[in-house]
Design a protein around this motif. Structure first.
Motif, mmCIF file in Angstrom:
data_model
loop_
_atom_site.group_PDB
_atom_site.id
_atom_site.type_symbol
_atom_site.label_atom_id
_atom_site.label_comp_id
_atom_site.label_asym_id
_atom_site.label_seq_id
_atom_site.Cartn_x
_atom_site.Cartn_y
_atom_site.Cartn_z
ATOM 1 N N LEU A 260 0.818 -1.210 0.000
ATOM 2 C CA LEU A 260 0.000 0.000 0.000
ATOM 3 C C LEU A 260 0.852 1.261 0.000
ATOM 4 C CD1 LEU A 260 -2.767 -0.943 2.627
ATOM 5 C CD2 LEU A 260 -2.928 -1.026 0.131
ATOM 6 N N LYS A 261 1.905 1.274 0.789
ATOM 7 C CA LYS A 261 2.704 2.487 0.972
ATOM 8 C C LYS A 261 3.726 2.690 -0.148
ATOM 9 C CE LYS A 261 4.291 5.782 3.963
ATOM 10 N NZ LYS A 261 3.496 6.784 4.675
ATOM 11 N N ASN A 262 4.367 1.606 -0.583
ATOM 12 C CA ASN A 262 5.470 1.706 -1.544
ATOM 13 C C ASN A 262 5.124 1.213 -2.940
ATOM 14 O OD1 ASN A 262 7.071 2.558 0.648
ATOM 15 N ND2 ASN A 262 7.618 0.442 1.144
ATOM 16 N N GLY A 263 4.056 0.457 -3.063
ATOM 17 C CA GLY A 263 3.692 -0.093 -4.364
ATOM 18 C C GLY A 263 4.349 -1.411 -4.680
ATOM 19 N N VAL A 278 -1.603 4.453 -5.357
ATOM 20 C CA VAL A 278 -0.442 4.474 -4.470
ATOM 21 C C VAL A 278 0.385 5.731 -4.717
ATOM 22 C CG1 VAL A 278 1.711 3.311 -3.853
ATOM 23 C CG2 VAL A 278 -0.367 1.967 -4.235
ATOM 24 N N HIS A 279 0.595 6.056 -5.986
ATOM 25 C CA HIS A 279 1.435 7.205 -6.322
ATOM 26 C C HIS A 279 0.829 8.522 -5.842
ATOM 27 C CE1 HIS A 279 3.020 10.447 -8.980
ATOM 28 N NE2 HIS A 279 4.148 9.820 -8.765
ATOM 29 N N ASN A 280 -0.469 8.722 -6.093
ATOM 30 C CA ASN A 280 -1.110 9.991 -5.763
ATOM 31 C C ASN A 280 -1.560 10.090 -4.317
ATOM 32 O OD1 ASN A 280 -0.979 11.039 -8.417
ATOM 33 N ND2 ASN A 280 -2.841 9.947 -8.989
ATOM 34 N N SER A 281 -1.798 8.943 -3.696
ATOM 35 C CA SER A 281 -2.507 8.964 -2.430
ATOM 36 C C SER A 281 -1.832 8.193 -1.312
ATOM 37 C CB SER A 281 -3.926 8.414 -2.655
ATOM 38 O OG SER A 281 -4.618 8.241 -1.452
ATOM 39 N N SER A 286 -0.043 8.277 6.695
ATOM 40 C CA SER A 286 0.822 7.981 7.832
ATOM 41 C C SER A 286 1.005 6.473 7.974
ATOM 42 C CB SER A 286 0.215 8.546 9.116
ATOM 43 O OG SER A 286 -0.970 7.830 9.468
ATOM 44 N N ASP A 287 2.112 6.093 8.595
ATOM 45 C CA ASP A 287 2.349 4.672 8.843
ATOM 46 C C ASP A 287 1.237 4.070 9.695
ATOM 47 O OD1 ASP A 287 4.676 4.841 7.386
ATOM 48 O OD2 ASP A 287 5.986 4.997 9.139
ATOM 49 N N GLU A 288 0.699 4.868 10.611
ATOM 50 C CA GLU A 288 -0.365 4.368 11.481
ATOM 51 C C GLU A 288 -1.631 4.063 10.686
ATOM 52 O OE1 GLU A 288 2.657 6.453 13.730
ATOM 53 O OE2 GLU A 288 1.413 7.117 12.028
ATOM 54 N N ASP A 380 8.431 7.207 -2.016
ATOM 55 C CA ASP A 380 9.603 7.427 -1.167
ATOM 56 C C ASP A 380 10.267 6.111 -0.812
ATOM 57 O OD1 ASP A 380 9.334 10.149 -1.190
ATOM 58 O OD2 ASP A 380 8.276 10.282 0.729
ATOM 59 N N GLY A 381 9.462 5.074 -0.616
ATOM 60 C CA GLY A 381 10.006 3.768 -0.257
ATOM 61 C C GLY A 381 10.538 2.988 -1.433
#
Length: 432
Positions: A260-263, A278-281, A286-288, A380-381
Motif C-alpha cells: 500500500l505504501k510503496n507499491g 499508491v502514487h497519488n494517495s 501515515s504509517d499508522e 519514497d520507499g
C-alpha cells in the motif's frame, strides 16, 4: 482498491476523503459568511493541514485535475457505460467552483449525495461510501479546499445518453443502493481495526473498484469486495475476500503495508489503476493509517464470489499448443527478470510462480501487462521502480496468449489457457 471509478456516473461536485483524523473545534469558533472559522490563525492553519492530508489520502487530485491542468479545476473526462462525464471544478472560485458553498453544503453533499441546491448527485461520486465520513473530517477537507488557489474555469457539461441525463431517475437508484449514515465503530474490535474499516469501507471507497456492478451501475452487495472488471477501463480489480485472488488473509501485515505504501512488497507489485492510487494517495498516508488499513484488510472474511465475466475459452488441444509455444517465448523474453523457475527477483521483479494475480479466473491483468508493460509507482520507499517493457509491437495476439497461458499454468499455477481473441480485444483497449 482503485479510487478512480469510470464505471458509474460522476458527481457534479465534491471530493474524496480517506482518513480518520479527528478535528476538534475550540469553544471560541465563530461564523463568518456562513462558514465556521477556527478560533485562532494557528487553529485554522492546523485545520487546513489536516484537510490537505485527508484530500491527499482521498486521492481527490486524480479525478479533479486534468494532466497538466490546474489543480482541482476539474474537466477530467470519465467514460462510463452511460456516456462521458466531466469532473467538476472544486476550487474556491465563486463563479464555477465551491467558493459560495458553506461547510454545511459540503457535508450535505458528502453525507447525503445532494448538491448545494439540493439536486441529486450522480453515484460516480461515491456518496454511498462517503456518507460514513465524520463531520469533523468533512469540515477539514472543506477548509483545505477553501485555501487553494481559485480557478475561474467552468465545468464542462456531461454528455450522457437519454434517459441517464435525467436526474430524477436517481431517486429509484438511491432507493435500491443507498443507505445514509456515518460509520459506527464495532465495539468488539480494536481502535486500529475500526480505523482501518473506516478508511477502507468509507472514506477510501475501495469497494467501488473491488465490487462488481450490475446493469444499473449499482454494487452487487452480496459480493462486496469480491472483485470485478472495471468497465471501459479494462482492468480487473481482484477479490479482497478470497485468497485465490488478492485476499490477504495469509499475508504478513508488513507485506500488505509495503504494497500500500510503496507499491511493491515481497509478495508482489501494483500496476494499472492501483499504481495511480499508491502514487497519488497512499504513499502520503501515515504509517499508522497504513497499518490500520492493513490490519482491517487482513481480516476481511471470505464472502460470496463475484459474478464471473465472460472468459473466452480454448479447446484442450489448442491450449496445449499455446502452453508449448509460450514456454519458448517466456525463455526468450521473460526469464531474465522473472527467472526460469518463475520465482522472480522480489521486490524488483515479482514472482510469477504461485502468484494469485496470474492465475485468477480473469486473465485481463496479465494480458494487459504483457501488451502494455508498465511501472509500479514511484514512492519514497521505492523511488526508482523497475518496470516491465511492452510487447504489443513485438508479439502477435497468439504469442501473447501463449506466454500468458504458460505463466498461468506453470510452476504449480492453476490458471487456464488464454484465447488470442481476448488478447485482440484488449490490444485496442484504452490505457487509462
Amino acid at each position: 482498491m482503485k479510487r478512480k471509478s469510470l464505471f458509474a456516473l460522476s458527481a457534479v461536485v465534491v471530493v474524496a476523503a480517506a482518513a480518520l483524523v479527528p478535528v476538534l473545534w475550540s469553544g471560541g469558533d465563530n461564523l463568518h459568511n456562513g462558514t465556521a472559522v477556527a478560533a485562532t490563525p494557528a487553529d485554522q492553519a492546523e485545520l487546513i493541514k489536516r484537510g490537505e492530508y485527508l484530500a491527499r489520502a482521498g486521492d481527490c487530485i486524480a479525478c479533479h485535475t486534468v494532466r497538466g491542468g490546474k489543480t482541482f479545476a476539474g474537466g477530467l473526462p470519465m467514460a462510463t457505460p452511460f456516456g462521458t462525464m466531466f469532473t467538476p471544478n472544486i476550487t474556491p472560485d465563486d463563479q464555477y467552483g465551491i467558493g459560495k458553498w458553506t461547510q454545511d453544503d459540503f457535508y450535505r453533499a458528502m453525507h447525503t449525495g445532494r448538491s448545494k441546491d439540493g439536486s441529486l448527485l450522480y453515484p460516480g461520486f461515491p456518496f454511498t461510501s462517503y456518507t460514513k465520513v465524520t463531520r469533523a473530517d468533512s469540515d477539514a477537507i472543506y477548509a483545505y479546499l477553501r485555501s487553494v488557489t481559485p480557478v475561474n474555469v467552468a465545468s464542462r457539461p456531461h454528455e450522457l445518453k437519454f434517459p441517464f441525463n435525467q436526474r430524477n431517475m436517481l431517486i429509484g437508484w438511491r432507493t435500491l443502493f443507498f443507505r445514509e449514515g456515518e460509520y459506527k465503530a464495532d465495539p468488539t474490535k480494536s481502535v486500529e481495526w475500526n480505523r482501518g474499516a473506516y478508511l477502507i469501507e468509507g472514506l477510501g471507497h475501495c469497494g467501488m473498484c473491488h465490487t462488481s456492478i450490475n446493469a444499473m451501475g449499482g454494487p452487487v452487495s452480496s459480493a462486496a469486495f469480491a472483485g470485478g472488471l472495471i468497465p471501459l477501463q479494462n482492468w480487473y480489480a481482484p477479490s479482497l475476500t478470497s485468497n485465490k485472488e488478492a485476499g490477504l488473509g495469509d499475508w504478513d501485515i508488513k507485506d500488505i503495508s509495503d504494497l500500500l505504501k510503496n507499491g511493491v512488497s515481497n509478495r508482489g507489485a501494483v500496476f494499472g489503476p492501483m499504481a495511480e492510487v499508491v502514487h497519488n494517495s497512499l504513499q502520503y498516508m501515515s504509517d499508522e493509517d497504513i497499518h490500520a488499513m492493513s490490519t482491517y484488510l487482513k481480516t476481511i472474511p471470505q464472502k460470496k464470489e463475484a459474478p464471473e465475466g465472460l472468459q473466452l475459452e480454448t479447446s484442450e488441444k489448442f491450449g496445449g499448443e499455446l502452453l508449448k509455444q509460450g514456454q519458448k517465448i517466456y525463455a526468450d523474453n521473460c526469464a531474465k527478470c522473472h527467472e526460469a523457475n518463475g520465482l522472480g527477483q522480489p521486490p524488483n521483479f515479482p514472482p510469477l510462480a504461485n502468484n494469485q494475480s496470474i492465475q485468477m479466473p480473469s486473465a485481463v491483468n496479465p494480458i494487459r501487462m504483457v501488451l502494455n508493460g508498465g511501472y509500479p509507482p514511484s514512492t519514497d520507499g521505492n523511488p526508482k521502480p523497475y518496470g516491465m517493457p511492452p510487447f504489443a509491437q513485438s508479439l502477435s495476439n497468439q504469442e501473447v496468449a501463449a506466454v500468458v497461458t504458460y505463466i498461468r499454468m506453470s510452476w504449480g499455477n492453476h490458471g487456464t489457457p488464454v484465447s488470442p481473441q481476448q488478447v485482440s480485444d484488449l490490444r485496442s483497449a484504452p490505457l487509462d
